[in-house]
Design a protein around this motif. Structure first.
Motif, PDB file in Angstrom:
ATOM      1  N   TYR A  33      -4.062  21.059   1.301  1.00  0.00           N
ATOM      2  CA  TYR A  33      -5.148  20.883   0.343  1.00  0.00           C
ATOM      3  C   TYR A  33      -5.535  22.219  -0.265  1.00  0.00           C
ATOM      4  CZ  TYR A  33      -5.989  16.140   2.089  1.00  0.00           C
ATOM      5  OH  TYR A  33      -5.862  14.822   2.434  1.00  0.00           O
ATOM      6  N   PRO A  52     -15.397  12.836  -1.616  1.00  0.00           N
ATOM      7  CA  PRO A  52     -15.518  11.398  -1.391  1.00  0.00           C
ATOM      8  C   PRO A  52     -16.939  10.937  -1.717  1.00  0.00           C
ATOM      9  CG  PRO A  52     -15.441  12.586   0.689  1.00  0.00           C
ATOM     10  CD  PRO A  52     -15.187  13.587  -0.387  1.00  0.00           C
ATOM     11  N   PRO A  54      -6.490   9.944   4.944  1.00  0.00           N
ATOM     12  CA  PRO A  54      -6.717  11.100   4.096  1.00  0.00           C
ATOM     13  C   PRO A  54      -5.821  11.036   2.859  1.00  0.00           C
ATOM     14  CG  PRO A  54      -6.227  11.734   6.342  1.00  0.00           C
ATOM     15  CD  PRO A  54      -6.022  10.269   6.260  1.00  0.00           C
ATOM     16  N   GLN A  55      -6.383  11.256   1.760  1.00  0.00           N
ATOM     17  CA  GLN A  55      -5.607  11.211   0.518  1.00  0.00           C
ATOM     18  C   GLN A  55      -4.848  12.515   0.345  1.00  0.00           C
ATOM     19  OE1 GLN A  55      -5.434   8.400  -1.427  1.00  0.00           O
ATOM     20  NE2 GLN A  55      -6.435   7.676   0.417  1.00  0.00           N
ATOM     21  N   THR A  56      -3.858  12.418  -0.468  1.00  0.00           N
ATOM     22  CA  THR A  56      -3.102  13.643  -0.666  1.00  0.00           C
ATOM     23  C   THR A  56      -3.794  14.588  -1.639  1.00  0.00           C
ATOM     24  OG1 THR A  56      -1.697  12.117  -1.827  1.00  0.00           O
ATOM     25  CG2 THR A  56      -0.728  13.270   0.019  1.00  0.00           C
ATOM     26  N   GLN A  57      -4.710  14.032  -2.405  1.00  0.00           N
ATOM     27  CA  GLN A  57      -5.454  15.025  -3.183  1.00  0.00           C
ATOM     28  C   GLN A  57      -6.525  15.629  -2.301  1.00  0.00           C
ATOM     29  OE1 GLN A  57      -6.379  11.708  -3.624  1.00  0.00           O
ATOM     30  NE2 GLN A  57      -6.070  11.176  -5.768  1.00  0.00           N
ATOM     31  N   ASP A  58      -6.942  16.751  -2.738  1.00  0.00           N
ATOM     32  CA  ASP A  58      -7.919  17.483  -1.962  1.00  0.00           C
ATOM     33  C   ASP A  58      -9.255  16.757  -2.000  1.00  0.00           C
ATOM     34  OD1 ASP A  58      -9.504  19.241  -0.806  1.00  0.00           O
ATOM     35  OD2 ASP A  58      -8.769  20.988  -1.919  1.00  0.00           O
ATOM     36  N   PRO A  59      -9.771  16.444  -0.854  1.00  0.00           N
ATOM     37  CA  PRO A  59     -11.051  15.761  -0.855  1.00  0.00           C
ATOM     38  C   PRO A  59     -12.210  16.633  -1.358  1.00  0.00           C
ATOM     39  CG  PRO A  59     -10.373  16.271   1.363  1.00  0.00           C
ATOM     40  CD  PRO A  59      -9.232  16.640   0.471  1.00  0.00           C
ATOM     41  N   SER A  60     -12.023  17.953  -1.273  1.00  0.00           N
ATOM     42  CA  SER A  60     -13.134  18.794  -1.713  1.00  0.00           C
ATOM     43  C   SER A  60     -13.153  18.913  -3.242  1.00  0.00           C
ATOM     44  CB  SER A  60     -13.039  20.175  -1.081  1.00  0.00           C
ATOM     45  OG  SER A  60     -11.777  20.722  -1.354  1.00  0.00           O
ATOM     46  N   PRO A  84       0.837  -1.201   0.000  1.00  0.00           N
ATOM     47  CA  PRO A  84       0.000   0.000   0.000  1.00  0.00           C
ATOM     48  C   PRO A  84       0.873   1.252   0.000  1.00  0.00           C
ATOM     49  CG  PRO A  84      -0.181  -1.198   2.086  1.00  0.00           C
ATOM     50  CD  PRO A  84       0.507  -2.084   1.112  1.00  0.00           C
ATOM     51  N   ASP A  85       0.606   2.147  -0.910  1.00  0.00           N
ATOM     52  CA  ASP A  85       1.544   3.266  -1.049  1.00  0.00           C
ATOM     53  C   ASP A  85       1.180   4.462  -0.185  1.00  0.00           C
ATOM     54  OD1 ASP A  85      -0.645   3.987  -2.388  1.00  0.00           O
ATOM     55  OD2 ASP A  85       0.332   4.545  -4.262  1.00  0.00           O
ATOM     56  N   ASN A  86       0.181   4.327   0.633  1.00  0.00           N
ATOM     57  CA  ASN A  86      -0.173   5.426   1.514  1.00  0.00           C
ATOM     58  C   ASN A  86      -0.678   4.867   2.829  1.00  0.00           C
ATOM     59  OD1 ASN A  86      -0.300   8.100   1.996  1.00  0.00           O
ATOM     60  ND2 ASN A  86      -1.840   8.542   0.430  1.00  0.00           N
ATOM     61  N   LEU A  87       0.173   4.888   3.819  1.00  0.00           N
ATOM     62  CA  LEU A  87      -0.207   4.271   5.090  1.00  0.00           C
ATOM     63  C   LEU A  87      -0.839   5.293   6.011  1.00  0.00           C
ATOM     64  CD1 LEU A  87       3.061   2.253   5.630  1.00  0.00           C
ATOM     65  CD2 LEU A  87       0.856   1.311   4.999  1.00  0.00           C
ATOM     66  N   PHE A  88      -1.610   4.792   6.913  1.00  0.00           N
ATOM     67  CA  PHE A  88      -2.262   5.656   7.899  1.00  0.00           C
ATOM     68  C   PHE A  88      -1.199   6.249   8.822  1.00  0.00           C
ATOM     69  CE2 PHE A  88      -5.222   7.118  10.910  1.00  0.00           C
ATOM     70  CZ  PHE A  88      -6.482   7.019  10.350  1.00  0.00           C
ATOM     71  N   PRO A  89      -1.267   7.541   9.059  1.00  0.00           N
ATOM     72  CA  PRO A  89      -0.248   8.142   9.925  1.00  0.00           C
ATOM     73  C   PRO A  89      -0.324   7.587  11.346  1.00  0.00           C
ATOM     74  CG  PRO A  89      -1.569   9.826   8.841  1.00  0.00           C
ATOM     75  CD  PRO A  89      -2.230   8.522   8.573  1.00  0.00           C
ATOM     76  N   VAL A 102       4.977   6.761  11.146  1.00  0.00           N
ATOM     77  CA  VAL A 102       4.632   6.559   9.743  1.00  0.00           C
ATOM     78  C   VAL A 102       3.861   7.783   9.294  1.00  0.00           C
ATOM     79  CG1 VAL A 102       3.345   5.119   8.137  1.00  0.00           C
ATOM     80  CG2 VAL A 102       4.517   4.078  10.060  1.00  0.00           C
ATOM     81  N   TRP A 103       4.441   8.564   8.428  1.00  0.00           N
ATOM     82  CA  TRP A 103       3.807   9.837   8.069  1.00  0.00           C
ATOM     83  C   TRP A 103       3.655   9.979   6.558  1.00  0.00           C
ATOM     84  CZ3 TRP A 103       2.090  10.644  12.527  1.00  0.00           C
ATOM     85  CH2 TRP A 103       2.880  10.602  13.675  1.00  0.00           C
ATOM     86  N   ASP A 104       3.266   8.944   5.901  1.00  0.00           N
ATOM     87  CA  ASP A 104       3.227   8.961   4.443  1.00  0.00           C
ATOM     88  C   ASP A 104       2.512  10.167   3.840  1.00  0.00           C
ATOM     89  OD1 ASP A 104       4.638   6.703   4.656  1.00  0.00           O
ATOM     90  OD2 ASP A 104       3.171   5.360   3.754  1.00  0.00           O
ATOM     91  N   ASN A 132       7.604   2.459   1.969  1.00  0.00           N
ATOM     92  CA  ASN A 132       7.163   3.622   1.202  1.00  0.00           C
ATOM     93  C   ASN A 132       8.186   4.751   1.236  1.00  0.00           C
ATOM     94  OD1 ASN A 132       4.854   2.503   0.295  1.00  0.00           O
ATOM     95  ND2 ASN A 132       3.570   3.347   1.927  1.00  0.00           N
ATOM     96  N   LEU A 168     -12.458   4.814   8.674  1.00  0.00           N
ATOM     97  CA  LEU A 168     -12.033   6.011   7.948  1.00  0.00           C
ATOM     98  C   LEU A 168     -10.887   5.667   7.019  1.00  0.00           C
ATOM     99  CD1 LEU A 168     -12.093   8.652  10.739  1.00  0.00           C
ATOM    100  CD2 LEU A 168     -13.770   8.194   8.999  1.00  0.00           C
TER     101      LEU A 168
END
Lengths: 923, 502
Positions: B240, A73, A63-69, A26-31, B286-288, B325, A60
């Protein structure tokens, strides 16, 4: 022409279709924070952070790095609306197989160990182990063990016969009077027992010394025993992994359930099962049984490359079977472990490879072809010191890497590398925000050999509080943490294939106490595993109680205990070709019962309507904010009205009938009430048996010991006639009183009476009072049986040597008596005196014991029964009297009527009944 | 203290003649109380205290303590089993100890949990209303735990309840924030994430802002960390906005003045975001998403060195978990930067050591293959072998194609020893793992390309007698697969078995 160019020309071959690799990370892990430290670190914020949000927040998305607005979603449909909800046909599991013939007794409970009375301390609700009670019980039940050695020690200082006036004997105390005082009643246990001054004095003088010795020696052992029992009660780790497995058969709708039965769990059963998409599963024929040498603790099965293998872990043995396509198990190899194995697992990659771990801390890779290879050994625990010797080993996505787990951590170990290296996969510590006192109870690899799996790198780790999912590519950081809040150790887990393509994977978690949880994991490759829906609880065995008919209290208790038996195994099967996704859940309880439950994904129509309802409502209700409260209330009532019929399932007639049938079989099993015998001093009654009977008894003993169960009457051959004591009579299996009451209840009292009159006229001739008196007196006189010092080979037909001794007391011949050989010369007199004090059998009976008893030995078995004392109606006591038993006792009793050794003393009852009924005469 | 005396003796000495019971505790029991007392002293984790409450006033008698201390010296605390308390309570209490209040509260809690597990949200919410009484518990520890329980269960119920909406959830969250100040930050963060999930970015931002400015007495270490996290999330939201402004700026052709103002605005968002993000990235974790957005902003402003530094730290700091990552980000950054091949190789080499199964390893292989260094070319083979070691990659046709091709090249280049090196640790299990008869049949049926590649590899590694090779060549012969002939020819000439013999 080059080789590669050839390939390119082959256009007809399927080229280029790249199956989505399962190994995407997974290329985006939960912080999350990563803070190493000991468990229960106070300021670890991890407790509050993402993986620890045990509840809804797991749903949940990171959060994606693109803007959710920008990319709002999409209001994704919830799991329930999308896939439906797992529903059960019945409110509880149904019995699948008939109950076994073995009676199951509920195991030890805290009630048996802990002090139950009210303590005098005002604020001390303290759990104390009731050692006094336990010690008391022990002294009663095993008085010979407790006091025997002491008696030997004191032998020289007490004279049991007439006082001797020699100088040497001045230090020897005469205990004749004391014994006289004691004889005739048992002071202990009898509140009206008369205590003579002599006895009082003796107990005051000797009490401290005697008590201290017993206390000192026994206390330690007892404490040790209680401690292990208590620990076992709190956490019984032996059944980790579960002892129920499903072996798929050649066709998709057949398979086999493999599970142990028998009181010692040493019978491995292979039960063929046929699955149906709509009807209940069917057991085909009787199970194939394999008798093993030890209790089966864990059964694992895997099908790798079309080869179905089955591994079984017992305490000191592990074994592998290969199951053919027809379902015949074929043993491959057995492994013995000296210290005891704690875990076994089958490789999902290579057929026939296993990982075994033992209490000594060794982990071995085992394959029937290549033998055993130790890959790890460390008696110490991994992370910090823990007393538990529990170890676990499982496989990983790499066929040459294993996980090695103990209570404190999980380590990845390379089979090829040097032992002891490798990094931690999981550590009980602050990284996973573990609590203080948290320990690993289960560590399971979730990958399978099937192409459809959640992720081949996921591992499940269960502690007593939480469940963790870890990816072996990112060690130490849990991908998911959920607080399972199970009130029993979660020792069983199984990941199932998704019910339909794209749906989340159900993960079953079973606690030893029968609690079941189902989690819905979504994720797969390139996504972190997530809970797709809130976890669900599934009905446990005890939820089935309402499905059974109401019984009288005793039966109800029996049933209740049976249903509350610990959960020993869990197997889920997805029946093929069902119109709607279904699942069969088999459960094995410690009582040996296999229950099943039919679960199916119910498309959720309710919530859809509710959603639309809510949408419309929220549109209208938005205007009046204060109306929120009233709106809530109205919704509450409305949903209350609809909720029960949508959610609740009731017991359908078929289910009730199924339960009823099962119960009928269960109650048919005769309750094995141990036959009551009066207390006896005899420890060696077996020696009086005839040679062939002895052999049989020995076999029985051997068998019982092998199986680790209680010695039962049937092991020792037919029971000698025994008269139940008066107090126990009404509770005998053939219960006159109940019968009579029942008859009168049904208004057939007169008929019963008539029938009784007719049937019992003959045996009732003799008054039973006399008989009872004989029993009671004999129960105290049975001390004579102890003195069988003789070698057991010599005179089987003879009466007790003591009888002869008493006949020939004071004679020179005595020293040649076999019994006397082991007694030092100077003690013989004491013993003689002691025996003289005892009420002896009448001399006229024993005047010619040898001849009498020889003649009796030749007596045919069919000798008229009228010779013996009248017996009660207990059918179990009706077994024909054996000649050798009759020789001294029955005939004696017939003649004397007062002093006799009732025949029940002669055989081996001391061993055939629970030890609790052992001698009650204390010192 | 009588060290010479065994512990059970001490226990028996303590026999209380009045109560008639020996007050001997099993060693497993008192340690519970010890751990509880210790936690109490040290400021206590509330969850534990909840369970430990009944034991909190139970101090051990001196005789036992010796034991326990001995047992716990150098070791972690004893295992704590939540059901132990239940076992004991059912015996000891008999309802004597607990008041009606505590009993009803705990029963209610059980009901709620049960209802939640059965997805009976309506019922659970009704029970929860009754559970509010727990907030008035006389026991201070229980009173502290109650809000946390209510929040956990309440938020779960409201999240799933079919008739709940954002307003209800927010109202509930706002209430709960102010009951028991300890939970303010936690609830705020979760509330913000909930709003974010529902797409209400502004509300979430407001919430985070509020939480950040919250002050109550001295902050504990965990609260400080929590504040950092809240700031980081706010920074993410700032990012954002920043990226939105950036796209706007790029899209619309504005006049200088307007564009200046917009740029200024964008800069201010950048400053806010970078400040917060920079701070959290320093803490191990982890701060991806944070790293990604921070790096993107740095890159936009031309701070390549800074961005590289951030990524390098994130990947190579030993205090951080070995997050694959982090290496991927660095690699991708360097690749975009057109960094030299050696640099890229060194990054991927580290990744290869951590996660040999990563899909980027195939890219790594092509890099190595092209490299001029012999060491790299040898590593290229090892990388392929390592990828195919994993059960999830067994049917990766690309990897098999690469391996077949590369093996062939190695054979031609007479690097037999390289193949031997890679093969020696695998020859005892690859034949069953990859080249079994069962798999030959299966592969041929499902994916002929894969079967051919694997057959070629097996031929080179195991000789022409290998089952897999034989099956596939036979089947290929049947369907008149032309490549089979060449393959057979090649394998006959070149395979490591024959070369070994030579």
């Amino acid at each position: 022409m080059s080789f590669s160019s050839l390939f390119h020309r082959n256009r007809d071959l399927r080229i280029g279709h790249e199956p989505c690799t399962q190994m995407d990370f997974p290329d985006n892990l939960f912080p999350t924070f990563f803070l190493p430290g000991p468990p229960g670190l106070n300021d670890s914020p991890g407790l509050y952070l993402a993986p620890a949000w045990s509840d809804c927040m797991q749903l949940l998305k990171p959060p994606q790095t693109q803007d959710p607005s920008v990319n709002p979603p999409q209001h994704e449909t919830s799991y329930v609306t999308k896939w439906g909800r797992w529903k059960s046909d019945t409110p509880g599991p149904l019995p699948f197989l008939r109950p076994g013939p073995d009676l199951w007794n509920p195991e030890l409970t805290p009630r048996d160990l802990l002090f139950q009375g009210r303590l005098r301390r005002p604020f001390g609700a303290k759990a104390t182990v009731d050692v006094m009670e336990q010690l008391n019980q022990f002294l009663w039940d095993h008085g010979d063990i407790a006091f025997g050695p002491l008696g030997k020690l004191l032998q020289e200082d007490f004279n049991l016969g007439k006082a001797k006036k020699s100088r040497k004997d001045r230090t020897v105390m005469n205990a004749e009077r004391l014994l006289q005082d004691l004889s005739g009643h048992q002071p202990k246990g009898c509140p009206w027992a008369h205590l003579s001054t002599r006895q009082r004095r003796f107990s005051l003088l000797g009490g401290t010394v005697l008590a201290e010795e017993v206390e000192g020696l026994l206390g330690g052992l007892l404490h040790e025993e209680l401690e292990t029992r208590w620990k076992g009660l709190l956490l019984d780790e032996t059944s980790t992994g579960g002892a129920l497995a499903w072996v798929p058969g050649a066709k998709p709708h057949v398979g086999q359930l493999v599970y142990p039965t028998g009181q010692a769990y040493n019978q491995l059963n292979f039960q063929k099962v046929k699955l149906f998409s709509t009807r209940k599963p069917q057991a085909v024929g009787d199970p194939t049984q394999i008798l093993l040498q030890g209790p089966v603790r864990q059964v694992v099965t895997r099908t790798v490359q079309g080869e179905a293998l089955l591994a079984v872990r017992s305490d000191h043995h592990c074994a592998v079977w290969q199951v053919s396509r027809q379902g015949h198990p074929e043993p491959l190899q057995v492994l013995g472990t000296e210290k005891g194995a704690t875990g076994i697992s089958l490789s999902p990659h290579l057929p026939g490879e296993l990982a075994v771990c033992t209490r000594s801390g060794a982990v071995c890779l085992w394959s029937p072809q290549n033998g055993l290879k130790q890959i790890y050994k460390d008696p110490e625990t991994l992370v910090f010191k823990d007393s538990s010797s529990w170890r676990w080993a499982d496989f990983t996505a790499h066929p040459r890497m294993l996980t090695v787990a103990d209570r404190t951590g999980v380590r990845l170990t390379d089979v090829r590398g040097p032992s002891g290296c490798g990094e931690f996969l999981f550590r009980v510590g602050a990284e996973a925000s573990c609590q203080r006192g948290e320990r690993i109870l289960l560590a399971q690899y979730l990958g399978t050999s099937s192409p459809v799996s959640l992720s081949p790198t996921l591992h499940l780790i269960c502690t007593q509080f939480s469940l963790y999912l870890l990816d072996e590519r990112l060690p130490l950081v849990p991908m998911l943490k959920w607080n399972h809040a199970l009130m029993s150790p979660p020792l069983l887990a199984e990941l199932l294939p998704p019910p339909c393509p794209g749906a989340p994977f159900p993960l079953l978690l079973g606690g030893l106490g029968g609690h079941l949880r189902m989690l819905h994991l979504s994720g797969g490759s390139s996504h972190t595993p997530q809970l797709a829906a809130p976890p669900q609880s599934l009905p446990s065995l005890s939820d089935s109680l309402p499905g059974f008919p109401v019984l009288e209290p005793h039966g109800q208790q029996l049933l209740q205990d049976r249903l509350k038996a610990p959960l020993m195994g869990l197997a889920a099967v997805v029946p093929p070709s069902c119109p709607s996704p279904t699942m069969l859940l088999f459960q094995l309880s410690a009582a040996g019962d296999v229950f099943y439950q039919h679960l199916w994904l119910q498309p959720d129509t309710n919530s859809k309507s509710a959603d639309s309802l809510q949408n419309s409502k929220s549109c209208t209700d938005h205007t009046d904010d204060p109306g929120l409260h009233s709106h809530d209330q109205s919704s509450a009532t409305s949903s209350l009205d609809t909720a029960p019929d949508s959610g609740a399932v009731s017991w359908n007639p078929q289910a009730v009938a199924c339960c009823r049938r099962w119960l009928k079989t269960l109650l048919q099993v005769p309750p094995a009430l141990p036959p009551w015998t009066p207390p006896t001093f005899s420890q060696h009654p077996l020696r009086w048996l005839r040679e062939e009977v002895k052999g049989k008894v020995r076999e029985g003993l051997q068998a019982a010991m092998n199986e680790g169960r209680l010695l039962q009457q049937r092991d020792l051959g037919p029971l000698p006639p025994s008269d139940p004591p008066p107090a126990h009579e009404p509770f005998g299996p053939e219960n006159k009183l109940t019968e009579r009451l029942e008859a009168f209840w049904e208004g057939k009292g007169a008929i019963w009476w008539d029938s009784q009159q007719g049937s019992t006229q003959v045996p009732r001739k003799r008054p039973s009072r006399e008989k009872r008196r004989t029993q009671l007196s004999s129960s105290f006189s049975s001390i004579r049986a102890t003195s069988d010092f003789s070698d057991m080979d010599s005179h089987h037909g003879t009466p007790s040597p003591l009888h002869r001794m008493s006949e020939a007391s004071q004679s020179q011949e005595l020293s040649q008596e076999p019994w006397a050989r082991n007694v030092p010369r100077e003690r013989r007199q004491t013993l003689r005196d002691y025996l003289a004090v005892l009420p002896s059998p009448e001399s006229e009976n024993c005047s010619s014991p040898r001849s009498q008893n020889r003649s009796s030995q030749t007596l045919p078995t069919s000798e008229p029964m009228s010779h013996s004392v009248p017996r009660s109606q207990d059918p179990r006591t009706q077994t024909p009297l054996r000649p050798h038993q009759r020789n001294s006792s029955a005939l004696c009793s017939q003649n004397s009527g007062i002093r006799s050794l009732p025949s029940r003393h002669t055989p081996s009852l001391a061993g055939s009944q629970p030890l609790k009924k052992k001698p009650r005469m204390g010192f | 203290m009588m060290p010479s005396q065994p512990p059970w003796k001490q226990g028996l000495r303590r026999t209380d003649p009045d109560s008639g019971s020996a007050d001997l505790q099993l060693r497993a029991l008192p340690t519970v109380s010890l751990s509880s007392t210790r936690t109490c002293e040290s400021g206590a984790c509330p969850v534990l205290l909840e369970n430990m409450d009944t034991f909190s006033d139970e101090l051990t008698s001196p005789g036992e303590e010796d034991d326990q201390v001995e047992a716990s010296v150098g070791a972690g605390p004893e295992i704590h089993l939540p059901w132990r308390l239940q076992h004991i309570q059912s015996i000891v209490n008999h309802g004597h100890n607990g008041t009606n209040f505590t009993r009803t509260t705990s029963i209610c809690l059980n009901f709620i949990q049960e209802a939640v597990l059965k997805h009976q949200w309506q019922q659970a919410s009704e029970f929860l209303q009754s559970y509010f009484q727990a907030l008035e518990d006389v026991n201070s520890q229980k009173r502290q735990v109650a809000p946390e329980n209510i929040w956990k269960l309440g938020s779960a119920i409201l999240y799933h309840h079919p008739k709940s909406n954002i307003e209800t959830f927010s109202a509930f969250a706002d209430r709960m924030k102010n009951i028991g100040v300890q939970n303010y930050l936690k609830i705020s963060l979760q509330h913000a994430l909930y709003l974010l999930h529902k797409g209400m970015v502004e509300d979430a931002y407001r919430n985070l802002n509020q939480a950040e400015s919250w002050r109550y007495g001295e902050m504990s270490a965990s609260q400080e960390k929590l504040i950092k996290l809240i700031q980081a999330y706010r920074g993410l939201l700032d990012y954002y906005t920043w990226s939105k402004k950036r796209t706007e700026l790029a899209r619309f052709d504005m006049d200088t003045f307007a564009s200046n103002a917009a740029t200024q605005d964008m800069h201010s968002y950048f400053r806010q975001a970078s400040l917060n993000l920079h701070e959290i990235i320093e803490i191990p974790g982890v701060w991806d998403p944070f790293v990604k957005s921070y790096v993107e902003m740095l890159k936009y402003y031309g701070d390549q060195d800074g961005a590289r530094q951030v990524l390098t730290d994130y990947a190579y700091d030993n205090n951080f978990p070995s997050n694959p990552n982090a290496h991927i980000y660095l690699y991708k950054f360097l690749k975009k930067e057109k960094a030299p091949g050696d640099k890229l190789i060194s990054v991927l080499k580290t990744l290869h050591q951590i996660v040999p199964s990563h899909k980027i390893m195939l890219e790594f292989h092509t890099l190595l293959r092209k490299s001029k260094k012999e060491k790299h070319r040898k590593l290229g083979l090892e990388v392929l072998f390592a990828v195919l070691d994993f059960s999830g990659c067994t049917e990766n046709t690309t990897a098999w194609r690469y391996l077949a091709k590369y093996l062939k090249r190695m054979m031609m280049e007479k690097h037999l020893d390289w193949i031997q090196d890679g093969w020696s640790s695998r020859k005892d299990w690859w034949p069953t793992f990859h080249f079994s008869y069962y798999l030959a049949k299966k592969n041929w049926k499902e994916n002929k390309m894969l079967a051919l590649k694997k057959a070629f590899t097996s031929g080179i590694l195991l000789g022409k007698g290998c089952k897999y090779f034989m099956y596939v060549s036979k089947q290929g012969h049947k369907v008149k697969e032309k490549s089979i002939k060449t393959m057979k020819k090649f394998v006959k000439k070149h395979n490591i078995l024959d070369s070994e013999e030579l």
